[in-house]
Write an enzyme that holds these catalytic residues in place. Structure first.
Site, PDB file in Angstrom:
ATOM      1  N   GLU A  32      73.618  22.427  56.256  1.00 18.78           N
ATOM      2  CA  GLU A  32      73.326  22.507  54.814  1.00 18.78           C
ATOM      3  C   GLU A  32      73.876  23.782  54.171  1.00 18.78           C
ATOM      4  O   GLU A  32      73.111  24.580  53.607  1.00 18.78           O
ATOM      5  CB  GLU A  32      71.814  22.437  54.571  1.00 18.78           C
ATOM      6  CG  GLU A  32      71.162  21.162  55.074  1.00 18.78           C
ATOM      7  CD  GLU A  32      69.694  21.037  54.671  1.00 18.78           C
ATOM      8  OE1 GLU A  32      69.120  22.022  54.167  1.00 18.78           O
ATOM      9  OE2 GLU A  32      69.115  19.957  54.877  1.00 18.78           O
TER      10      GLU A  32
ATOM     11  N   GLU B 260      69.166  14.726  59.837  1.00 22.43           N
ATOM     12  CA  GLU B 260      67.786  15.055  59.477  1.00 22.43           C
ATOM     13  C   GLU B 260      67.280  14.035  58.478  1.00 22.43           C
ATOM     14  O   GLU B 260      67.975  13.691  57.521  1.00 22.43           O
ATOM     15  CB  GLU B 260      67.652  16.432  58.800  1.00 22.43           C
ATOM     16  CG  GLU B 260      67.784  17.614  59.723  1.00 22.43           C
ATOM     17  CD  GLU B 260      67.644  18.952  58.999  1.00 22.43           C
ATOM     18  OE1 GLU B 260      66.923  19.033  57.984  1.00 22.43           O
ATOM     19  OE2 GLU B 260      68.287  19.914  59.452  1.00 22.43           O
TER      20      GLU B 260
HETATM   21  C1  BG6 Z   1      65.743  21.093  55.926  1.00 23.04           C
HETATM   22  C2  BG6 Z   1      66.247  22.318  56.661  1.00 23.04           C
HETATM   23  O1  BG6 Z   1      66.500  20.830  54.809  1.00 23.04           O
HETATM   24  O2  BG6 Z   1      64.396  21.186  55.479  1.00 23.04           O
HETATM   25  C3  BG6 Z   1      65.205  22.887  57.620  1.00 23.04           C
HETATM   26  O3  BG6 Z   1      67.440  22.034  57.368  1.00 23.04           O
HETATM   27  C4  BG6 Z   1      63.844  22.991  56.931  1.00 23.04           C
HETATM   28  O4  BG6 Z   1      65.642  24.138  58.116  1.00 23.04           O
HETATM   29  C5  BG6 Z   1      63.439  21.607  56.436  1.00 23.04           C
HETATM   30  O5  BG6 Z   1      62.870  23.514  57.797  1.00 23.04           O
HETATM   31  C6  BG6 Z   1      62.033  21.534  55.819  1.00 23.04           C
HETATM   32  O6  BG6 Z   1      61.840  22.379  54.753  1.00 23.04           O
HETATM   33  P1  BG6 Z   1      60.406  22.678  54.100  1.00 23.04           P
HETATM   34  O7  BG6 Z   1      60.692  23.647  53.014  1.00 23.04           O
HETATM   35  O8  BG6 Z   1      59.847  21.394  53.581  1.00 23.04           O
HETATM   36  O9  BG6 Z   1      59.538  23.254  55.187  1.00 23.04           O
END
Ligand code: BG6
Length: 470
Positions: free
Chosen positions: A166, A364
């Site tokens: 990202e 992801e």
């Molecule tokens: C993703 C990232 O977009 O979101 C991760 O690659 C991150 O590193 C994840 O932990 C979740 O984010 P959040 O802010 O909801 O904890």
């Protein structure tokens, strides 16, 4: 209805070094921007939880890999911590880190889990940030050296490499919206960082190819689709600009080897173009990837500007569009994000039709839940909401594959609840619950569901609304 996935489909999860390893100031690791920022402003981190307090993967990696195996992972993505491997960013390699990553890779392979490794997941070494981070071209060269070091050390066994996770988030967080260090708000500097990130990416790809290690290299992008409020021309233009800035700014150079003409014209119009040097275009062309990782959580809905822009303010992306909250959309109320499962299909079809159907996988997808402990019953998190989330997204992935997408895998964020930057442990995403006090891991209901789905390479939806495995 049967949802059977292609043979050799990759089932697994994703995590990152800084979010899981812990041992942040041990075993020769240098500081990265997160260690530093926490020392400066601990209040910026949810409940003051620091990057030191992560899920101790450094100590427990063997047990954790055993837990992956227990839920039938055949692949796992994490990252290498640049500041652990090369504490000053450039120069001496930390042999303790080499030993750690060797053991981790060997253990994954021994358990039948294909390692997918990313080189940069938001964690710039402090020594590199101190000379300007990706605003400075010297850091591009340092990153290329770091990448080459990783390929040389681990490339005999690791066959799936990713240069960045990202990258647009580093740009947004660190240089536009002040949610990552160095907390700059300046579009031109953001554009420079984005541009140099692509140069760094291309240098790494070039070096990987030269080493001829027989694997594949790609990049992981959060390809959040932009949906216009309406078919009206002004709304569509707003969505086009949003897509240009947040998706195509990395997607086009990484896949097509060139920036979209419209993006260059747009930045030129607003006097935001970074400095370009002779040879850059050739380098970017050489950075075309073999495969793409796609992170998808939620859609972005946009509309044309409702009010005139104040041109005495600094230029920001929001000069070109407003966000749009669609009435009645399906929400994840525990994170405040919209759930739009078809988004994942739209991304895959866009790649099929406009990006040469490049091999790709979902790197992801995930559902963050604040206060998830309230779903703890009889010792297990009963996360039926997450099972629904995964299943409904998988149906769309399946449909895209049936329609010709080359999607080769599906990874969830994340394996064990982990520390997440400024949000620390606020939003839980894991297949395994982490007890912060004892560090104990326990399988959530969604982990059981995923284990069966991976084992059977798909699932069946029965007419009764029940599910079974094939
Ligand atoms: C993703 C990232 O977009 O979101 C991760 O690659 C991150 O590193 C994840 O932990 C979740 O984010 P959040 O802010 O909801 O904890």
């Amino acid at each position: 209805m049967l949802y059977q996935f292609p043979p050799h489909f990759y089932w697994g999860s994703a995590a990152s070094a800084t979010q899981t390893e812990g041992a942040a100031a041990q075993f020769g690791k240098g500081d990265n921007i997160w260690d530093h920022w926490y020392q400066q402003e601990p209040n910026r981190f949810y409940q003051g939880v620091s990057p030191q307090q992560t899920s101790t993967f450094y100590q427990h990696f063997r047990d954790d890999i055993g837990l992956m195996k227990a839920i039938n992972h055949n692949s796992f993505r994490t990252s290498i911590s640049w500041s652990r491997l090369i504490p000053d960013g450039t120069g001496e390699v930390n042999q303790q880190a080499v030993a750690f990553y060797n053991q981790m890779i060997d253990e994954l392979i021994a358990q039948g889990i294909e390692p997918f490794l990313c080189l940069f997941h938001f964690d710039m070494p402090l020594a590199m940030q101190n000379i300007g981070g990706f605003e400075n071209r010297k850091v591009v060269a340092a990153y290329a050296y770091y990448a080459q070091t990783c390929f040389t050390l681990f490339g005999d066994r690791v066959k799936h490499w990713f240069t960045f996770n990202e990258p647009v988030v580093t740009v947004e967080g660190g240089y536009l919206y002040n949610f990552h260090y160095p907390n700059v708000v300046d579009f031109r500097r953001a554009a420079t960082v984005a541009y140099h990130t692509i140069l760094a990416h291309a240098e790494a790809v070039k070096r990987y190819r030269k080493l001829a290690l027989g694997g594949k290299i790609g990049i992981i992008l959060n390809l959040t689709p932009s949906y216009p409020r309406s078919d009206n021309e002004a709304d569509r233009l707003a969505s086009f600009h949003c897509d240009l800035l947040f998706n195509r700014s990395f997607l086009d150079p990484a896949v097509k080897g060139a920036y979209p003409r419209e993006l260059i014209e747009l930045l030129d119009h607003y006097h935001q173009l970074p400095e370009i040097e002779l040879g850059d275009c050739r380098l970017i062309e050489q950075g075309k990837v073999d495969m793409l990782g796609i992170n998808y959580y939620q859609p972005r809905r946009v509309q044309a500007k409702l009010h005139a822009v104040n041109h005495t303010n600094p230029f920001m992306p929001e000069w070109l569009f407003d966000e749009y909250r669609m009435p009645g959309c399906k929400m994840n109320p525990h994170r405040g994000w919209e759930i739009y499962e078809k988004g994942v299909y739209d991304i895959l079809i866009n790649l099929r039709d406009n990006y040469d159907n490049l091999p790709c996988y979902i790197s992801e997808n995930g559902m963050g839940v604040e206060g998830e402990e309230k779903f703890l019953h009889n010792g297990q998190i009963q996360d039926d909401y997450r099972i629904d989330f995964i299943r409904e997204h998988l149906k769309w992935v399946h449909r895209a594959i049936e329609e010709g997408s080359t999607c080769f895998g599906y990874h969830m964020w994340t394996f064990i609840d982990n520390w997440s930057w400024c949000n620390a442990y606020k939003n839980r995403y894991g297949f395994y619950r982490l007890d912060l006090a004892t560090q104990q891991r326990s399988l959530k209901k969604s982990g059981e569901w995923f284990a069966q789905t991976a084992k059977h390479n798909g699932f069946a939806d029965l007419a009764t609304g029940e599910q079974s495995w094939i």
